[in-house]
Write an enzyme that holds these catalytic residues in place. Structure first.
Site, PDB file in Angstrom:
ATOM      1  N   ALA A  48       0.843  -1.193   0.000  1.00 23.67           N
ATOM      2  CA  ALA A  48       0.000   0.000   0.000  1.00 23.67           C
ATOM      3  C   ALA A  48       0.878   1.242   0.000  1.00 23.67           C
ATOM      4  O   ALA A  48       2.091   1.164   0.219  1.00 23.67           O
ATOM      5  CB  ALA A  48      -0.910  -0.008   1.235  1.00 23.67           C
ATOM      6  N   LYS A  49       0.233   2.367  -0.229  1.00 22.34           N
ATOM      7  CA  LYS A  49       0.966   3.638  -0.321  1.00 22.34           C
ATOM      8  C   LYS A  49       1.820   3.912   0.910  1.00 22.34           C
ATOM      9  O   LYS A  49       2.912   4.463   0.818  1.00 22.34           O
ATOM     10  CB  LYS A  49      -0.012   4.806  -0.480  1.00 22.34           C
ATOM     11  CG  LYS A  49      -0.828   4.768  -1.744  1.00 22.34           C
ATOM     12  CD  LYS A  49      -0.029   5.235  -2.953  1.00 22.34           C
ATOM     13  CE  LYS A  49      -0.640   4.717  -4.227  1.00 22.34           C
ATOM     14  NZ  LYS A  49      -2.071   5.002  -4.329  1.00 22.34           N
ATOM     15  N   ARG A  50       1.299   3.503   2.079  1.00 20.65           N
ATOM     16  CA  ARG A  50       2.036   3.837   3.308  1.00 20.65           C
ATOM     17  C   ARG A  50       3.317   3.010   3.474  1.00 20.65           C
ATOM     18  O   ARG A  50       4.074   3.214   4.415  1.00 20.65           O
ATOM     19  CB  ARG A  50       1.128   3.665   4.528  1.00 20.65           C
ATOM     20  CG  ARG A  50       0.623   2.258   4.709  1.00 20.65           C
ATOM     21  CD  ARG A  50      -0.292   2.110   5.917  1.00 20.65           C
ATOM     22  NE  ARG A  50      -0.940   0.808   5.865  1.00 20.65           N
ATOM     23  CZ  ARG A  50      -2.013   0.543   5.142  1.00 20.65           C
ATOM     24  NH1 ARG A  50      -2.578   1.502   4.436  1.00 20.65           N
ATOM     25  NH2 ARG A  50      -2.539  -0.675   5.118  1.00 20.65           N
ATOM     26  N   ASP A  51       3.556   2.076   2.550  1.00 20.44           N
ATOM     27  CA  ASP A  51       4.737   1.220   2.684  1.00 20.44           C
ATOM     28  C   ASP A  51       6.003   1.859   2.132  1.00 20.44           C
ATOM     29  O   ASP A  51       6.984   1.163   1.865  1.00 20.44           O
ATOM     30  CB  ASP A  51       4.486  -0.138   2.018  1.00 20.44           C
ATOM     31  CG  ASP A  51       3.438  -0.940   2.768  1.00 20.44           C
ATOM     32  OD1 ASP A  51       3.499  -0.946   4.013  1.00 20.44           O
ATOM     33  OD2 ASP A  51       2.554  -1.538   2.126  1.00 20.44           O
TER      34      ASP A  51
END
Ligand code: GLU
Length: 311
Positions: free
Chosen positions: A246-249
């Site tokens: 996901a983007k937060r990774d």
């Protein structure tokens, strides 16, 4: 728009990539797009793009998605198709099913369905059929209670088997799934089936999170008298905790990668290494990957992305 120079004949079928323009594509999405392109091009198929914009649209996302795909070197045939401009096709399919007695109105709220499906005897994830056999009086009463109905398929099976190049025969639940949501939007499962057939797509390559949707879609295609495509549900990209990337990774989009000094060609290299089509650091192009491509040798396990090691 990019075009393949050597365009295969339109009768050879087509593969596709069908992103939802809800945000930027991350490395897992880009890898799936590369795989879809490799599967299509290696079998002489056209490669089509379809923007699945019936909901979750973020302004500018589509343009960035297409630019990212082109930056990796992907080319596609014909104009990009937008689902939001094809409502009539989906409504026609619903009309045909309705005339054949194969739809019904459903007044259930999400919560009612959740409560009913948490009963121990209900098959996991299947609509319990609450509204399937309402009498005309019951239906009228529900209608006047001021709740717009969804339209569901009146399915005549509980299971359907699809063949997948990577997973073999896969049997999954087919319930009375939604064709038109109660806000009037055609449902994903309907739109995808109608579009794949209308676009001449006979090869569906996508993330294996959608494998369990394939039996519903293949069953619906069969009911509509449409051909069931060949399927290849490819492994997803995961983060280091084993969850879907996901983007937060971290730096997981092409823009993030470029901000860190990695070009689109570098990112293609990272994807190629993850597919065992190249050695780390080796410069690659899509034509080179196409030359080396052998679906029998592609990794079957998810790709765990390590930001420090992989990029
Ligand atoms: N639009 C879907 C997604 O982005 C993919 C649908 C499909 O490939 O069938 O997850």
């Amino acid at each position: 728009m990019p075009h393949s120079g050597d365009r295969p004949d339109a009768t050879t079928g087509a593969g596709r990539f069908a992103p939802s323009p809800s945000g930027d594509l991350h490395l897992g999405n880009l890898r799936t797009a590369v795989l879809a392109w490799l599967f299509a091009r290696s079998t002489g198929r056209r490669f089509l793009l379809r923007v699945e914009d019936l909901d979750r649209v973020r302004p500018g996302a589509e343009q960035r998605q297409l630019a990212d795909l082109a930056a990796l070197g992907l080319d596609w045939d014909e104009q990009v198709v937008h689902q939001s401009r094809r409502i009539r096709l989906y409504e026609n399919a619903i009309d045909r099913l309705t005339r054949a007695g194969l739809t019904y109105e459903c007044f259930c709220t999400r919560r009612e369905i959740q409560q009913a499906t948490s009963a121990p005897h209900a098959p996991a994830g299947a609509y319990p059929g609450t509204c399937r056999d309402l009498t005309p009086e019951q239906r009228d009463a529900k209608r006047s209670a001021d709740r717009a109905p969804a339209i569901r398929l009146r399915s005549t099976t509980q299971w359907f088997t699809v063949h997948d190049v990577l997973h073999g025969d896969f049997t999954g639940v087919v319930d009375d799934f939604v064709l038109r949501r109660n806000d009037g939007t055609p449902a994903y499962n309907l739109a995808v089936v109608v579009d794949d057939a209308a676009q001449g797509i006979d090869q569906v390559v996508r993330g294996d999170d959608l494998l369990t949707s394939a039996p519903r879609q293949a069953y619906l295609a069969t009911v509509l008298g449409l051909e069931v495509p060949h399927y290849a549900h490819v492994p997803l990209a995961l983060n280091q905790e084993g969850k879907r990337l996901a983007k937060r990774d971290g730096a997981v989009t092409l823009a993030d990668q470029e901000a860190q000094g990695h070009s689109a060609a570098d990112v293609l290299g990272t994807i190629a290494v993850s597919l065992r089509l190249a050695d780390p650091g080796e410069p690659v192009t899509l034509p080179l990957l196409l030359d080396r491509w052998d679906p029998a040798r592609m990794p079957r396990e998810p790709w765990v992305f390590h930001p420090d090691r992989d990029a």
